[in-house]
Design a protein around this motif. Sequence first.
Motif, PDB file in Angstrom:
ATOM      1  N   SER A  74      33.898  42.334  42.402  1.00 52.62           N
ATOM      2  CA  SER A  74      35.162  41.683  42.071  1.00 52.62           C
ATOM      3  C   SER A  74      35.816  41.064  43.302  1.00 52.62           C
ATOM      4  O   SER A  74      36.404  39.978  43.232  1.00 52.62           O
ATOM      5  N   VAL A  75      35.711  41.749  44.439  1.00 49.58           N
ATOM      6  CA  VAL A  75      36.266  41.198  45.688  1.00 49.58           C
ATOM      7  C   VAL A  75      35.529  39.911  46.052  1.00 49.58           C
ATOM      8  O   VAL A  75      36.144  38.941  46.515  1.00 49.58           O
ATOM      9  N   MET A  76      34.222  39.886  45.822  1.00 51.00           N
ATOM     10  CA  MET A  76      33.458  38.672  46.074  1.00 51.00           C
ATOM     11  C   MET A  76      33.969  37.520  45.218  1.00 51.00           C
ATOM     12  O   MET A  76      34.143  36.388  45.699  1.00 51.00           O
ATOM     13  N   ALA A  77      34.233  37.790  43.938  1.00 44.39           N
ATOM     14  CA  ALA A  77      34.750  36.753  43.045  1.00 44.39           C
ATOM     15  C   ALA A  77      36.129  36.275  43.500  1.00 44.39           C
ATOM     16  O   ALA A  77      36.410  35.072  43.516  1.00 44.39           O
ATOM     17  N   PHE A  78      36.991  37.210  43.893  1.00 42.63           N
ATOM     18  CA  PHE A  78      38.332  36.853  44.366  1.00 42.63           C
ATOM     19  C   PHE A  78      38.251  36.008  45.632  1.00 42.63           C
ATOM     20  O   PHE A  78      38.937  34.980  45.768  1.00 42.63           O
ATOM     21  N   ALA A  79      37.400  36.434  46.578  1.00 37.88           N
ATOM     22  CA  ALA A  79      37.243  35.677  47.822  1.00 37.88           C
ATOM     23  C   ALA A  79      36.686  34.286  47.545  1.00 37.88           C
ATOM     24  O   ALA A  79      37.090  33.306  48.189  1.00 37.88           O
ATOM     25  N   ALA A  80      35.776  34.191  46.575  1.00 38.16           N
ATOM     26  CA  ALA A  80      35.196  32.892  46.222  1.00 38.16           C
ATOM     27  C   ALA A  80      36.262  31.956  45.645  1.00 38.16           C
ATOM     28  O   ALA A  80      36.300  30.761  45.967  1.00 38.16           O
ATOM     29  N   VAL A  81      37.122  32.499  44.793  1.00 39.62           N
ATOM     30  CA  VAL A  81      38.183  31.689  44.186  1.00 39.62           C
ATOM     31  C   VAL A  81      39.170  31.209  45.259  1.00 39.62           C
ATOM     32  O   VAL A  81      39.581  30.043  45.267  1.00 39.62           O
ATOM     33  N   ALA A 226      34.746  42.557  54.271  1.00 40.43           N
ATOM     34  CA  ALA A 226      34.397  41.327  54.979  1.00 40.43           C
ATOM     35  C   ALA A 226      33.037  40.803  54.536  1.00 40.43           C
ATOM     36  O   ALA A 226      32.850  39.592  54.367  1.00 40.43           O
ATOM     37  N   THR A 227      32.068  41.699  54.334  1.00 44.05           N
ATOM     38  CA  THR A 227      30.750  41.243  53.872  1.00 44.05           C
ATOM     39  C   THR A 227      30.826  40.698  52.446  1.00 44.05           C
ATOM     40  O   THR A 227      30.067  39.796  52.089  1.00 44.05           O
ATOM     41  N   ALA A 228      31.756  41.225  51.644  1.00 43.95           N
ATOM     42  CA  ALA A 228      31.967  40.650  50.306  1.00 43.95           C
ATOM     43  C   ALA A 228      32.495  39.223  50.433  1.00 43.95           C
ATOM     44  O   ALA A 228      32.128  38.346  49.637  1.00 43.95           O
ATOM     45  N   GLY A 229      33.352  38.981  51.438  1.00 41.49           N
ATOM     46  CA  GLY A 229      33.836  37.625  51.694  1.00 41.49           C
ATOM     47  C   GLY A 229      32.712  36.701  52.124  1.00 41.49           C
ATOM     48  O   GLY A 229      32.636  35.543  51.689  1.00 41.49           O
ATOM     49  N   ILE A 241      29.782  26.366  42.913  1.00 45.58           N
ATOM     50  CA  ILE A 241      30.926  26.724  42.071  1.00 45.58           C
ATOM     51  C   ILE A 241      31.614  27.957  42.652  1.00 45.58           C
ATOM     52  O   ILE A 241      31.030  28.679  43.463  1.00 45.58           O
ATOM     53  N   ALA A 242      32.840  28.181  42.226  1.00 47.92           N
ATOM     54  CA  ALA A 242      33.546  29.429  42.513  1.00 47.92           C
ATOM     55  C   ALA A 242      34.096  29.926  41.180  1.00 47.92           C
ATOM     56  O   ALA A 242      35.070  29.381  40.664  1.00 47.92           O
ATOM     57  N   SER A 243      33.439  30.928  40.629  1.00 55.77           N
ATOM     58  CA  SER A 243      33.813  31.414  39.301  1.00 55.77           C
ATOM     59  C   SER A 243      34.558  32.741  39.394  1.00 55.77           C
ATOM     60  O   SER A 243      34.128  33.646  40.129  1.00 55.77           O
ATOM     61  N   PRO A 244      35.654  32.908  38.646  1.00 54.00           N
ATOM     62  CA  PRO A 244      36.392  34.175  38.681  1.00 54.00           C
ATOM     63  C   PRO A 244      35.648  35.323  37.999  1.00 54.00           C
ATOM     64  O   PRO A 244      36.057  36.470  38.121  1.00 54.00           O
ATOM     65  N   ILE A 245      34.577  35.002  37.279  1.00 55.71           N
ATOM     66  CA  ILE A 245      33.798  36.074  36.632  1.00 55.71           C
ATOM     67  C   ILE A 245      32.477  36.323  37.367  1.00 55.71           C
ATOM     68  O   ILE A 245      31.580  36.991  36.847  1.00 55.71           O
ATOM     69  N   ALA A 246      32.361  35.778  38.566  1.00 54.17           N
ATOM     70  CA  ALA A 246      31.154  36.013  39.368  1.00 54.17           C
ATOM     71  C   ALA A 246      31.114  37.466  39.836  1.00 54.17           C
ATOM     72  O   ALA A 246      32.144  38.139  39.925  1.00 54.17           O
ATOM     73  N   GLY A 247      29.912  37.940  40.146  1.00 53.55           N
ATOM     74  CA  GLY A 247      29.762  39.243  40.801  1.00 53.55           C
ATOM     75  C   GLY A 247      29.851  40.447  39.904  1.00 53.55           C
ATOM     76  O   GLY A 247      29.883  41.579  40.389  1.00 53.55           O
ATOM     77  N   ILE A 248      29.883  40.258  38.584  1.00 54.67           N
ATOM     78  CA  ILE A 248      29.957  41.414  37.687  1.00 54.67           C
ATOM     79  C   ILE A 248      28.672  42.234  37.818  1.00 54.67           C
ATOM     80  O   ILE A 248      27.568  41.727  37.644  1.00 54.67           O
ATOM     81  N   GLY A 249      28.810  43.505  38.141  1.00 51.99           N
ATOM     82  CA  GLY A 249      27.659  44.391  38.310  1.00 51.99           C
ATOM     83  C   GLY A 249      27.018  44.326  39.688  1.00 51.99           C
ATOM     84  O   GLY A 249      26.112  45.108  39.981  1.00 51.99           O
TER      85      GLY A 249
END
Length: 323
Positions: A74-81, A226-229, A241-249
Amino acid sequence: MKGSSAFSVKSIVNNAGIGLALLLLILFFSVASEFFLSPNNITNILTQITINLILAVGMTFVILIGGIDLSVGSVMAFAAVIAGKAITLPGLGTTELILLAILAGLVAGLICGLVNGVISAYWALPSFIITLGMLNIARGAALQVSGAQTIYSFPFAFEEFGSKMVFGIPFVFLLALALVAIAWFVLNRTVFGRLIYAIGNNEEAVRLAGHPVFWYKVAAFTICGATAGIAAIVYMARLSIASPIAGIGFELNAIAAVIIGGTSLAGGRGSVIGTLLGAFIIGVLANGLILIGLSDFMRQMITGVVIIIAVILDHYRAKLSSS
């Protein structure tokens, strides 16, 4: 010095066992499918494991201190957005946009990791619960900031970074290897790294020795954030793309790579080289099972069995180490 040498020998033996398991998997799939060892497929495997490897490097620090981080997907998705919003700002040049996006993604991930670390360390709360809460916070924030919409139309120079090859090897994979090398150096050649191991083995002894355990634990979670970023930036560059639903699981795959790689869930034992091998095992397994025609349900079941076996082996390794 003697203890350090013994530790190194044990680490080499453990990694050799994981390496042998990886080699057997490669041999099996190379026989089972004529396409497995093709250059295109090898490139696919290296590209596919990159994000999981980056996340798993940060996860290694957290698990070594006896913690867990369920929020990295989820942090990865947030950082991507956040990075996606930054890179699509009007009125700036391409270079400025790319640098701003990278900085924004890294800071977003770092802050989430810092919050996880401060709360779990200050109140001595189970990191499982704290990061489960952050999982929902970061996912909700990603959806809120993006308006539940996928962000796209990035500069070509940024998208090119995701597909660039260096001597036939994906550049993003080389970036992940560089992170592995840095993490190895930190964990094995610095006082900080030795204390990360020591906290996982006996936190109270480290505290009584006068070391600021609180800050070391916060640092471990901050590194994980930081690595999630970094993973978010790689994900954006690869998929454009930067998707808010990326990184699930994704958090489960990262934890699996660390555990399969021989790092103990109890903390204090393991290596980032093992994590690298664990990420390869997951990637090779997923790719090979697709090539031999197994359904998605069977692939999930087999991957689950491998994780359970890894945890059981870790249990026996811990017994042998203490005997």
